[in-house]
Design a protein around this motif. Structure first.
Motif, PDB file in Angstrom:
ATOM      1  N   GLU A  59      -1.650 -19.759  12.298  1.00 50.46           N
ATOM      2  CA  GLU A  59      -1.481 -21.143  11.860  1.00 50.46           C
ATOM      3  C   GLU A  59      -1.248 -21.212  10.351  1.00 50.46           C
ATOM      4  N   GLY A  60      -1.952 -20.374   9.603  1.00 55.26           N
ATOM      5  CA  GLY A  60      -1.745 -20.346   8.158  1.00 55.26           C
ATOM      6  C   GLY A  60      -0.352 -19.865   7.790  1.00 55.26           C
ATOM      7  N   TRP A  61       0.117 -18.837   8.496  1.00 52.22           N
ATOM      8  CA  TRP A  61       1.457 -18.304   8.212  1.00 52.22           C
ATOM      9  C   TRP A  61       2.532 -19.331   8.567  1.00 52.22           C
ATOM     10  N   ALA A  63       2.245 -22.565   8.674  1.00 53.52           N
ATOM     11  CA  ALA A  63       2.198 -23.685   7.736  1.00 53.52           C
ATOM     12  C   ALA A  63       3.003 -23.387   6.478  1.00 53.52           C
ATOM     13  N   GLU A  64       3.002 -22.121   6.063  1.00 53.82           N
ATOM     14  CA  GLU A  64       3.723 -21.744   4.845  1.00 53.82           C
ATOM     15  C   GLU A  64       5.194 -21.462   5.100  1.00 53.82           C
ATOM     16  N   HIS A  65       5.501 -20.798   6.216  1.00 50.11           N
ATOM     17  CA  HIS A  65       6.856 -20.290   6.425  1.00 50.11           C
ATOM     18  C   HIS A  65       7.664 -21.058   7.474  1.00 50.11           C
ATOM     19  N   PRO A  67       6.986 -24.763   8.627  1.00 50.89           N
ATOM     20  CA  PRO A  67       6.138 -25.968   8.672  1.00 50.89           C
ATOM     21  C   PRO A  67       6.421 -26.885   9.855  1.00 50.89           C
ATOM     22  N   ALA A  70       4.636 -25.399  12.699  1.00 53.27           N
ATOM     23  CA  ALA A  70       3.197 -25.575  12.493  1.00 53.27           C
ATOM     24  C   ALA A  70       2.758 -26.988  12.851  1.00 53.27           C
ATOM     25  N   GLU A 113      13.735 -24.324  13.752  1.00 51.00           N
ATOM     26  CA  GLU A 113      13.580 -23.300  12.718  1.00 51.00           C
ATOM     27  C   GLU A 113      14.094 -21.959  13.241  1.00 51.00           C
TER      28      GLU A 113
END
Length: 256
Positions: A59-61, A63-65, A67, A70, A113
């Motif tokens: 989820e963190g990855w 959100a950054e790459h 979105p 995410a 994406e």
């Protein structure tokens, strides 16, 4: 530590005073154990913390790459994508890595994406999956077991022995991905016994799951031990139950 029989309860210290195991596996006494096959997830380490780390890392990855992916990433969306992948690519059923990458590609594409981001996203998943924390009893018990008999990992999961830090105890690993079917299919246990060069009756399989580990091993002709930890109940048929891996090592030291 308690060594649990399906009809009796024997503490590990008491068990050391038995000349043989209190009751033989498959009705034989004394028991002969020439090798042990071991499940991994929820037998050597708890899997729930691993799953939580995987979810948090992914989820963190995203959100950054990625979105947009995410923003719509939740349990229901993932379950829908997983069902679609399994329906379209049933040959991937036992390849968890390929299945996860296919799900990620589907999610990324649905969010508009780049599906190629599935590969670096999966690298994050893979790294988190290999971060395990052994049960407190595991390392000492594995030392004792490996000093006594060959150990072979038998798993439906995709943990890597080297990356999880347990390779030093094992002669190798038989996985559902490698065999093409998972436990409780007898083929998995047949491959394990062939790898060990031993007949099934001389091999003891231990794991936490009554169906995939215990009943599967018994059906394939192996001896079986249910590693219960906090799970209630009795081991089925000719299996034995042990509270943890320390009690398993006690049992094998009497039987090997």
């Amino acid at each position: 530590m308690r060594l649990l029989h399906r009809r009796s309860v024997v503490s590990a210290p008491q068990a050391r005073h038995f000349r043989h195991v209190p009751r033989s596996l498959h009705g034989r006494c004394p028991v002969t154990v020439r090798a042990v096959t071991l499940d991994l997830d929820d037998t050597l380490w708890p899997f729930a913390p691993v799953a939580a780390r995987i979810d948090a890392a992914l989820e963190g990855w995203l959100a950054e790459h990625a979105p947009r992916t995410a923003a719509r990433y939740d349990r229901a969306v993932v379950a829908e994508a997983l069902a679609a992948v399994r329906a379209e690519r049933d040959h991937l059923a036992h390849d968890l890595g390929a299945t996860r990458r296919a799900v990620l590609r589907r999610l990324l594409d649905a969010a508009g994406e780049d599906p190629a981001l599935a590969d670096p996203a999966f690298a994050v998943v893979w790294a988190a999956r290999q971060r395990v924390e052994l049960y407190p009893d595991a390392a000492g018990a594995l030392d004792r077991l490996a000093a006594r008999v060959p150990l072979l990992a038998v798993t439906n999961g995709n943990a890597d022995l080297a990356l999880t830090g347990v390779a030093r105890w094992f002669a190798g690993c038989v996985s559902a991905q490698g065999v093409g079917v998972g436990k409780p299919h007898p083929r998995v246990f047949e491959v394990a016994c062939a790898r060990l060069g031993l007949p099934p009756a001389d091999v003891l399989h231990a794991g936490d799951n009554l169906d995939t580990d215990v009943r599967g091993a018994l059906a394939a002709g192996l001896q079986a031990v249910w590693v219960q930890r906090d799970l209630p109940g009795d081991a089925p048929g000719d299996a034995l139950g042990v509270r943890d891996l320390t009690a398993l090592a006690d049992l094998v030291e009497q039987a090997a």
